[in-house]
Design a protein around this motif. Structure first.
Motif, PDB file in Angstrom:
ATOM      1  N   VAL A 120       0.738  -1.439   0.310  1.00  0.00           N
ATOM      2  CA  VAL A 120       0.028   0.256  -0.081  1.00  0.00           C
ATOM      3  C   VAL A 120       0.745   1.355  -0.074  1.00  0.00           C
ATOM      4  CG1 VAL A 120      -1.862  -1.068   1.246  1.00  0.00           C
ATOM      5  CG2 VAL A 120      -0.124  -0.112   2.452  1.00  0.00           C
ATOM      6  N   PHE A 121       0.127   2.547  -0.542  1.00  0.00           N
ATOM      7  CA  PHE A 121       0.815   3.635  -0.309  1.00  0.00           C
ATOM      8  C   PHE A 121      -0.078   4.517   0.511  1.00  0.00           C
ATOM      9  CE2 PHE A 121       2.453   2.441  -4.487  1.00  0.00           C
ATOM     10  CZ  PHE A 121       3.942   2.861  -4.357  1.00  0.00           C
ATOM     11  N   GLY A 122       0.591   5.080   1.397  1.00  0.00           N
ATOM     12  CA  GLY A 122      -0.054   5.820   2.556  1.00  0.00           C
ATOM     13  C   GLY A 122       0.380   5.607   3.910  1.00  0.00           C
ATOM     14  N   ARG A 123       0.710   6.698   4.641  1.00  0.00           N
ATOM     15  CA  ARG A 123       1.216   6.481   5.983  1.00  0.00           C
ATOM     16  C   ARG A 123      -0.023   6.154   7.076  1.00  0.00           C
ATOM     17  NH1 ARG A 123       6.327   9.166   6.701  1.00  0.00           N
ATOM     18  NH2 ARG A 123       5.624  10.418   8.624  1.00  0.00           N
ATOM     19  N   PRO A 124       0.522   5.954   8.163  1.00  0.00           N
ATOM     20  CA  PRO A 124      -0.480   5.298   9.278  1.00  0.00           C
ATOM     21  C   PRO A 124      -1.605   6.448   9.341  1.00  0.00           C
ATOM     22  CG  PRO A 124       1.853   5.222  10.246  1.00  0.00           C
ATOM     23  CD  PRO A 124       2.115   5.939   8.998  1.00  0.00           C
ATOM     24  N   ASP A 125      -1.439   7.756   9.328  1.00  0.00           N
ATOM     25  CA  ASP A 125      -2.718   8.505   9.214  1.00  0.00           C
ATOM     26  C   ASP A 125      -3.524   8.215   7.912  1.00  0.00           C
ATOM     27  OD1 ASP A 125      -0.785   9.755   7.555  1.00  0.00           O
ATOM     28  OD2 ASP A 125      -1.329  11.578   7.935  1.00  0.00           O
ATOM     29  N   ALA A 126      -3.018   8.108   7.000  1.00  0.00           N
ATOM     30  CA  ALA A 126      -4.048   7.279   5.693  1.00  0.00           C
ATOM     31  C   ALA A 126      -4.764   6.108   5.936  1.00  0.00           C
ATOM     32  CB  ALA A 126      -3.195   7.568   4.579  1.00  0.00           C
ATOM     33  N   ALA A 127      -3.833   5.110   6.497  1.00  0.00           N
ATOM     34  CA  ALA A 127      -4.311   3.980   6.921  1.00  0.00           C
ATOM     35  C   ALA A 127      -5.513   4.032   7.956  1.00  0.00           C
ATOM     36  CB  ALA A 127      -3.328   3.008   7.515  1.00  0.00           C
ATOM     37  N   ALA A 128      -5.528   4.815   8.984  1.00  0.00           N
ATOM     38  CA  ALA A 128      -6.738   5.076   9.841  1.00  0.00           C
ATOM     39  C   ALA A 128      -7.791   5.684   9.372  1.00  0.00           C
ATOM     40  CB  ALA A 128      -6.165   6.043  10.967  1.00  0.00           C
ATOM     41  N   ALA A 129      -7.549   6.558   8.195  1.00  0.00           N
ATOM     42  CA  ALA A 129      -8.606   7.352   7.578  1.00  0.00           C
ATOM     43  C   ALA A 129      -9.149   6.253   6.519  1.00  0.00           C
ATOM     44  CB  ALA A 129      -8.280   8.678   7.150  1.00  0.00           C
ATOM     45  N   ALA A 130      -8.439   5.048   6.309  1.00  0.00           N
ATOM     46  CA  ALA A 130      -9.010   4.100   4.993  1.00  0.00           C
ATOM     47  C   ALA A 130      -8.876   5.227   3.710  1.00  0.00           C
ATOM     48  CB  ALA A 130     -10.384   3.723   5.278  1.00  0.00           C
ATOM     49  N   LYS A 131      -7.661   5.754   3.649  1.00  0.00           N
ATOM     50  CA  LYS A 131      -7.408   6.348   2.478  1.00  0.00           C
ATOM     51  C   LYS A 131      -6.183   6.047   1.641  1.00  0.00           C
ATOM     52  CE  LYS A 131     -10.326   9.998   2.622  1.00  0.00           C
ATOM     53  NZ  LYS A 131     -11.500  10.028   1.855  1.00  0.00           N
ATOM     54  N   LEU A 132      -5.746   4.765   2.041  1.00  0.00           N
ATOM     55  CA  LEU A 132      -4.750   4.214   1.314  1.00  0.00           C
ATOM     56  C   LEU A 132      -5.011   3.792   0.031  1.00  0.00           C
ATOM     57  CD1 LEU A 132      -3.810   1.412   4.078  1.00  0.00           C
ATOM     58  CD2 LEU A 132      -2.727   3.307   3.729  1.00  0.00           C
ATOM     59  N   PHE A 133      -3.873   3.725  -0.939  1.00  0.00           N
ATOM     60  CA  PHE A 133      -3.696   3.364  -2.278  1.00  0.00           C
ATOM     61  C   PHE A 133      -3.323   1.951  -2.156  1.00  0.00           C
ATOM     62  CE2 PHE A 133      -3.331   7.850  -2.716  1.00  0.00           C
ATOM     63  CZ  PHE A 133      -4.334   8.114  -3.607  1.00  0.00           C
ATOM     64  N   THR A 147     -11.699  -7.471  -3.627  1.00  0.00           N
ATOM     65  CA  THR A 147     -11.789  -5.932  -3.899  1.00  0.00           C
ATOM     66  C   THR A 147     -12.766  -5.467  -2.714  1.00  0.00           C
ATOM     67  OG1 THR A 147     -11.264  -6.225  -6.147  1.00  0.00           O
ATOM     68  CG2 THR A 147     -12.786  -4.159  -5.366  1.00  0.00           C
ATOM     69  N   PRO A 148     -13.552  -6.053  -2.229  1.00  0.00           N
ATOM     70  CA  PRO A 148     -14.708  -5.523  -1.241  1.00  0.00           C
ATOM     71  C   PRO A 148     -13.589  -5.076   0.045  1.00  0.00           C
ATOM     72  CG  PRO A 148     -15.791  -7.330  -2.164  1.00  0.00           C
ATOM     73  CD  PRO A 148     -14.325  -7.433  -2.792  1.00  0.00           C
ATOM     74  N   LEU A 149     -12.717  -5.930   0.382  1.00  0.00           N
ATOM     75  CA  LEU A 149     -11.856  -5.741   1.525  1.00  0.00           C
ATOM     76  C   LEU A 149     -11.008  -4.503   1.279  1.00  0.00           C
ATOM     77  CD1 LEU A 149     -10.979  -9.286   2.291  1.00  0.00           C
ATOM     78  CD2 LEU A 149     -12.824  -7.897   3.244  1.00  0.00           C
ATOM     79  N   PHE A 150     -10.357  -4.472   0.195  1.00  0.00           N
ATOM     80  CA  PHE A 150      -9.385  -3.263  -0.106  1.00  0.00           C
ATOM     81  C   PHE A 150     -10.119  -2.016  -0.253  1.00  0.00           C
ATOM     82  CE2 PHE A 150      -7.168  -6.352  -3.255  1.00  0.00           C
ATOM     83  CZ  PHE A 150      -6.028  -6.803  -2.009  1.00  0.00           C
ATOM     84  N   GLU A 151     -11.668  -2.218  -0.582  1.00  0.00           N
ATOM     85  CA  GLU A 151     -12.453  -0.740  -0.431  1.00  0.00           C
ATOM     86  C   GLU A 151     -12.821  -0.491   0.897  1.00  0.00           C
ATOM     87  OE1 GLU A 151     -15.943  -2.273  -2.771  1.00  0.00           O
ATOM     88  OE2 GLU A 151     -14.870  -1.547  -4.665  1.00  0.00           O
ATOM     89  N   VAL A 152     -12.813  -1.312   1.805  1.00  0.00           N
ATOM     90  CA  VAL A 152     -12.638  -0.835   3.331  1.00  0.00           C
ATOM     91  C   VAL A 152     -11.520  -0.072   3.881  1.00  0.00           C
ATOM     92  CG1 VAL A 152     -12.682  -2.098   5.710  1.00  0.00           C
ATOM     93  CG2 VAL A 152     -14.391  -2.654   3.877  1.00  0.00           C
ATOM     94  N   ILE A 153     -10.117  -0.614   3.338  1.00  0.00           N
ATOM     95  CA  ILE A 153      -9.100  -0.029   3.811  1.00  0.00           C
ATOM     96  C   ILE A 153      -8.582   1.053   3.021  1.00  0.00           C
ATOM     97  CG2 ILE A 153      -8.821  -2.054   4.969  1.00  0.00           C
ATOM     98  CD1 ILE A 153      -6.532  -2.744   2.964  1.00  0.00           C
ATOM     99  N   GLY A 154      -9.043   1.318   1.812  1.00  0.00           N
ATOM    100  CA  GLY A 154      -8.312   2.068   0.851  1.00  0.00           C
ATOM    101  C   GLY A 154      -9.272   3.027  -0.106  1.00  0.00           C
ATOM    102  N   ARG A 156      -8.418   3.617  -3.247  1.00  0.00           N
ATOM    103  CA  ARG A 156      -8.412   3.075  -4.853  1.00  0.00           C
ATOM    104  C   ARG A 156      -7.524   1.884  -4.923  1.00  0.00           C
ATOM    105  NH1 ARG A 156      -6.767   6.667 -10.019  1.00  0.00           N
ATOM    106  NH2 ARG A 156      -6.981   4.814 -11.566  1.00  0.00           N
ATOM    107  N   THR A 157      -7.967   1.075  -5.377  1.00  0.00           N
ATOM    108  CA  THR A 157      -7.116  -0.205  -5.735  1.00  0.00           C
ATOM    109  C   THR A 157      -6.378  -0.276  -7.112  1.00  0.00           C
ATOM    110  OG1 THR A 157      -8.281  -1.368  -4.004  1.00  0.00           O
ATOM    111  CG2 THR A 157      -7.272  -2.646  -5.788  1.00  0.00           C
ATOM    112  N   PHE A 158      -5.361  -0.525  -7.232  1.00  0.00           N
ATOM    113  CA  PHE A 158      -4.608  -0.916  -8.670  1.00  0.00           C
ATOM    114  C   PHE A 158      -4.381  -2.316  -8.788  1.00  0.00           C
ATOM    115  CE2 PHE A 158      -3.844   3.272  -7.246  1.00  0.00           C
ATOM    116  CZ  PHE A 158      -3.935   4.368  -8.606  1.00  0.00           C
ATOM    117  N   HIS A 159      -4.808  -2.920 -10.004  1.00  0.00           N
ATOM    118  CA  HIS A 159      -4.391  -4.341 -10.227  1.00  0.00           C
ATOM    119  C   HIS A 159      -3.427  -4.344 -11.356  1.00  0.00           C
ATOM    120  CE1 HIS A 159      -5.778  -8.464 -11.582  1.00  0.00           C
ATOM    121  NE2 HIS A 159      -4.666  -8.550 -11.102  1.00  0.00           N
ATOM    122  N   VAL A 160      -2.198  -4.722 -10.987  1.00  0.00           N
ATOM    123  CA  VAL A 160      -0.954  -4.513 -11.928  1.00  0.00           C
ATOM    124  C   VAL A 160      -0.562  -5.707 -12.739  1.00  0.00           C
ATOM    125  CG1 VAL A 160      -0.244  -2.266 -10.813  1.00  0.00           C
ATOM    126  CG2 VAL A 160       0.670  -4.469 -10.314  1.00  0.00           C
ATOM    127  N   GLY A 161      -1.441  -6.607 -12.555  1.00  0.00           N
ATOM    128  CA  GLY A 161      -0.965  -8.022 -13.272  1.00  0.00           C
ATOM    129  C   GLY A 161      -1.419  -9.230 -12.439  1.00  0.00           C
TER     130      GLY A 161
END
Ligand code: NAP
Length: 292
Positions: A120-133, A147-154, A156-161
């Motif tokens: 993930v990208f984002g520091r602990p404050d972004a993690a707490a705010a569920a704003k991770l990439f 994906t539904p789990l990633f939507e809870v924690i971030g 935006r999600t990028f699928h790179v392969g």
């Protein structure tokens, strides 16, 4: 969903809390059990080992410091590999080596277990705010399931392969780009300050014109305020990431002179400031080298 969460450091604790808040049944394990106390009060259950945690979970997240920590959790009689049911999914969010991700993916596949890399990208404050990439790679069906789990924690999600290790390579490249921006800003702020222009004034122009990006805004403010402690992303972890990207560059025969410079500035900062400084603390080293 029955979720297991391993690794309750600065990032893991915040991510785990968001999964719990979303209504999932969460079981946790951390090497230092004291760090589970707050989450236990919030409603998670505690497993005695990674193996027990895996037995009780459909999906297991791990968010650990480095490759050695992931190996320590995976291996042995009480390890995650021994406990994860066939068909269950391990989502590894730690920033680890490309080669390690390849090895771990193969270990899971050999046991009929599923594996995704999702650093993930984002520091602990972004993690707490569920704003991770979230940057993920692996089988499309597994990404879809997660994906539904990633939507809870971030945000935006990028699928790179479909090769899990590709997500780890993207993450390491991203951290290289972030530290390069910090280096650039710190050098520019140092020369501006010595020339009589306050750091904040320079930053206001940079972010108000061509550099209106989160990395310039957020790390620029840290450099202006010299907010290097407590560390959000520790310099030792930053050094680890530059080392891991350097290994990949060596393997691929890619000269990266800027990477070498960044690594040395992190080393100098750690030597002079100690292990508890944020990786943006290279700003202090750069200023110090100029006599500030
Ligand atoms: P952290 O606060 O230092 O937490 C590290 C976690 O790893 C803790 O749960 C720690 O357990 C565990 N651990 C370390 N060595 C272990 C071992 N040998 N066996 C078992 N567990 C071990 O680190 P963090 O900032 O949360 O970072 C976690 C990962 O996310 C790293 O890969 C980092 O590069 C990445 N990351 C960090 C940030 C950030 O801004 N902080 C952002 C994006 C990605 P104990 O509690 O027992 O020490």
């Amino acid at each position: 969903m029955k979720i297991g969460f391993i690794g309750l450091g600065k990032m893991g604790a915040a991510i785990c809390a968001n999964l719990l808040r979303a209504g999932h049944e969460v079981c946790v394990w951390n090497r230092t059990p004291e760090k589970t106390h707050l989450l236990l009060k919030a409603g998670v259950s505690l497993a005695a080992s990674p193996r027990e945690l895996a037995r009780r979970s459909e999906t297991v997240f791990s968010m650990l410091a480095d490759d050695a920590a992931l190996d320590a959790v995976l291996d042995g009689e009480e390890g995650l590999l021994a406990g994860l049911n066939a068909g269950a999914l391990h989502i590894s969010m730690s920033t680890i080596a490309v080669a390690t991700a390849e090895r771990v993916a193969a270990l899971h596949a050999a046991r009929g277990q599923r594996y995704l890399s999702a650093p993930v990208f984002g520091r602990p404050d972004a993690a707490a705010a569920a704003k991770l990439f979230v940057v993920t790679a692996g089988a499309a069906a597994d990404v879809q399931a997660a994906t539904p789990l990633f939507e809870v924690i971030g945000q935006r999600t990028f699928h790179v392969g479909d090769k899990p290790a590709h997500a780890n390579l993207v993450k390491l490249c991203g951290n290289f780009a972030i530290l390069s921006a910090i280096e650039t800003m710190a050098e520019a702020m140092t020369v501006a300050e010595k020339g009589g222009v306050p750091r904040a004034a320079l930053l206001q122009v940079l972010t108000g014109t061509l550099f209106d990006t989160p990395v310039y805004r957020n790390y620029g403010a840290i450099l202006v305020e010299e907010r290097y402690r407590p560390a959000g992303f520790g310099a030792p972890l930053g050094l680890k990431d530059m080392r891991l990207l350097g290994q990949e560059a060596d393997t691929r025969r890619v000269p990266m002179p800027l990477l070498s410079l960044l690594r040395d500035h992190l080393l100098q900062t750690l030597a002079q400031e100690g292990e508890d400084i944020d990786w943006s603390g290279i700003g202090r080293t750069i200023a110090g080298n100029a006599g500030l």
